[in-house]
Scaffold this active site. Structure first.
Site, PDB file in Angstrom:
ATOM      1  N   HIS A 206      -6.953  -8.710  -2.552  1.00 36.91           N
ATOM      2  CA  HIS A 206      -8.302  -8.167  -2.362  1.00 36.91           C
ATOM      3  C   HIS A 206      -8.319  -6.694  -2.730  1.00 36.91           C
ATOM      4  O   HIS A 206      -7.288  -6.026  -2.762  1.00 36.91           O
ATOM      5  CB  HIS A 206      -8.763  -8.334  -0.909  1.00 36.91           C
TER       6      HIS A 206
ATOM      7  N   HIS B 128     -10.432  -3.270  -1.418  1.00 38.99           N
ATOM      8  CA  HIS B 128     -11.368  -2.710  -0.434  1.00 38.99           C
ATOM      9  C   HIS B 128     -12.385  -1.839  -1.160  1.00 38.99           C
ATOM     10  O   HIS B 128     -12.023  -1.049  -2.044  1.00 38.99           O
ATOM     11  CB  HIS B 128     -10.621  -1.838   0.582  1.00 38.99           C
TER      12      HIS B 128
ATOM     13  N   TYR C 110       0.842  -1.194   0.000  1.00 43.66           N
ATOM     14  CA  TYR C 110       0.000   0.000   0.000  1.00 43.66           C
ATOM     15  C   TYR C 110       0.875   1.241   0.000  1.00 43.66           C
ATOM     16  O   TYR C 110       1.950   1.265   0.605  1.00 43.66           O
ATOM     17  CB  TYR C 110      -0.869   0.059   1.263  1.00 43.66           C
TER      18      TYR C 110
ATOM     19  N   TYR D 139      -0.083  -9.802   0.798  1.00 41.05           N
ATOM     20  CA  TYR D 139       0.909  -9.198   1.690  1.00 41.05           C
ATOM     21  C   TYR D 139       0.843  -9.833   3.080  1.00 41.05           C
ATOM     22  O   TYR D 139      -0.209 -10.318   3.504  1.00 41.05           O
ATOM     23  CB  TYR D 139       0.718  -7.677   1.783  1.00 41.05           C
TER      24      TYR D 139
ATOM     25  N   ARG E 215      -2.427 -12.074   3.605  1.00 45.17           N
ATOM     26  CA  ARG E 215      -3.781 -11.773   3.118  1.00 45.17           C
ATOM     27  C   ARG E 215      -3.939 -12.239   1.666  1.00 45.17           C
ATOM     28  O   ARG E 215      -3.063 -11.999   0.844  1.00 45.17           O
ATOM     29  CB  ARG E 215      -4.067 -10.267   3.136  1.00 45.17           C
TER      30      ARG E 215
HETATM   31 FE   LIG Z   1      -6.067  -4.714   2.591  1.00 42.59          FE
END
Ligand SMILES: [Fe+2]
Length: 248
Positions: A166, A168, A114, A153, A163
């Site tokens: 995905h 969000h 991110y 990640y 994870r």
């Molecule tokens: Fe996330």
């Protein structure tokens, strides 16, 4: 079940009801460690909506540009990764499309990182990718984003915790108090059976509704893979729902 309240001016103000069993994760889910610290310790109090929440303006429609829905064209160069198209409809519980409603998405880049000040994953940033998009549904309730396949990640919840990929989603529905925050997953991801967040949704069918469908019709030759994902809100009597986490 909901109990509507009639205001002094005669307008019916819906009250939020109890969420349907199995659709939403418990606020304290042992496998998702941080929920143990931040879940409410007292029973939630259901409040009636007030006039301003029902009749207030929707957010942002005149601030959105077509470029906001294409995360691959927000910089001078193109981001690295598999180009994808994510599209679907926003519907209410009766299957009625919800037009002119704002969607926001955020995601990692192709390497699973991110662009965020609290990001710790030592994967490379992509100078051509912010991972943030917005769009407004059209008259048929349809949305469409062009973006890059996000990466997986690590997140430190338990040993070797990763994870699944995905995106969000945040939707505002017809009023701010109908806001829903959720995640869209990708079909066939081997991390799905191991992910406490995905598996915190108790009902099998509800869990699978968070997984997009690969769509060859939406796929564009020589250019991008297509994924279809419909989102169902619950209309004016919507059950308020917010995931017990934000940026994870
Ligand atoms: Fe996330």
């Amino acid at each position: 079940m909901t109990t509507d309240v009639t205001s002094r001016s005669g307008l019916v103000l819906p009250t939020y009801g109890k969420p349907p069993e199995g659709n939403h994760p418990p606020l304290d889910f042992p496998g998702y460690r941080s929920t143990g610290l931040r879940h409410p310790k007292k029973p939630l109090v259901l409040l009636p909506q007030r006039l301003t929440e029902v009749t207030g303006p929707l957010l942002g429609a005149d601030l959105i540009t077509p470029n906001d829905a294409d995360l691959t064209t927000q910089h001078d160069g193109e981001p690295i990764g598999q180009r994808i198209i994510v599209s679907g409809r926003v519907l209410d519980s009766g299957g009625t499309p919800i037009p002119d409603t704002l969607l926001e998405i955020w995601q990692t880049n192709a390497a699973g990182r991110y662009r965020h000040s609290r990001e710790h994953h030592p994967a490379p940033l992509d100078p051509n990718f912010d991972g943030i998009g917005r769009c407004i549904t059209d008259s048929a309730g349809r949305y469409r984003f062009v973006t890059i396949q996000p990466g997986s990640y690590p997140w430190g919840n338990h040993y070797n915790a990763w994870r699944p990929a995905h995106i969000h989603f945040s939707l505002f529905g017809r009023a701010f108090t109908q806001r829903i925050v959720t995640q869209m997953y990708f079909p066939g991801d081997p991390l799905l059976p191991l992910d406490p967040i995905y598996n915190s949704v108790p009902d099998d069918a509800a869990r699978e509704r968070m997984v997009a469908r690969f769509d060859i019709e939406l796929t564009q030759p020589e250019w991008a893979l297509g994924y279809n994902w419909d989102i169902v809100l619950r209309g004016r009597s919507a059950t308020f729902f917010e995931e017990p986490h934000d940026a994870t």
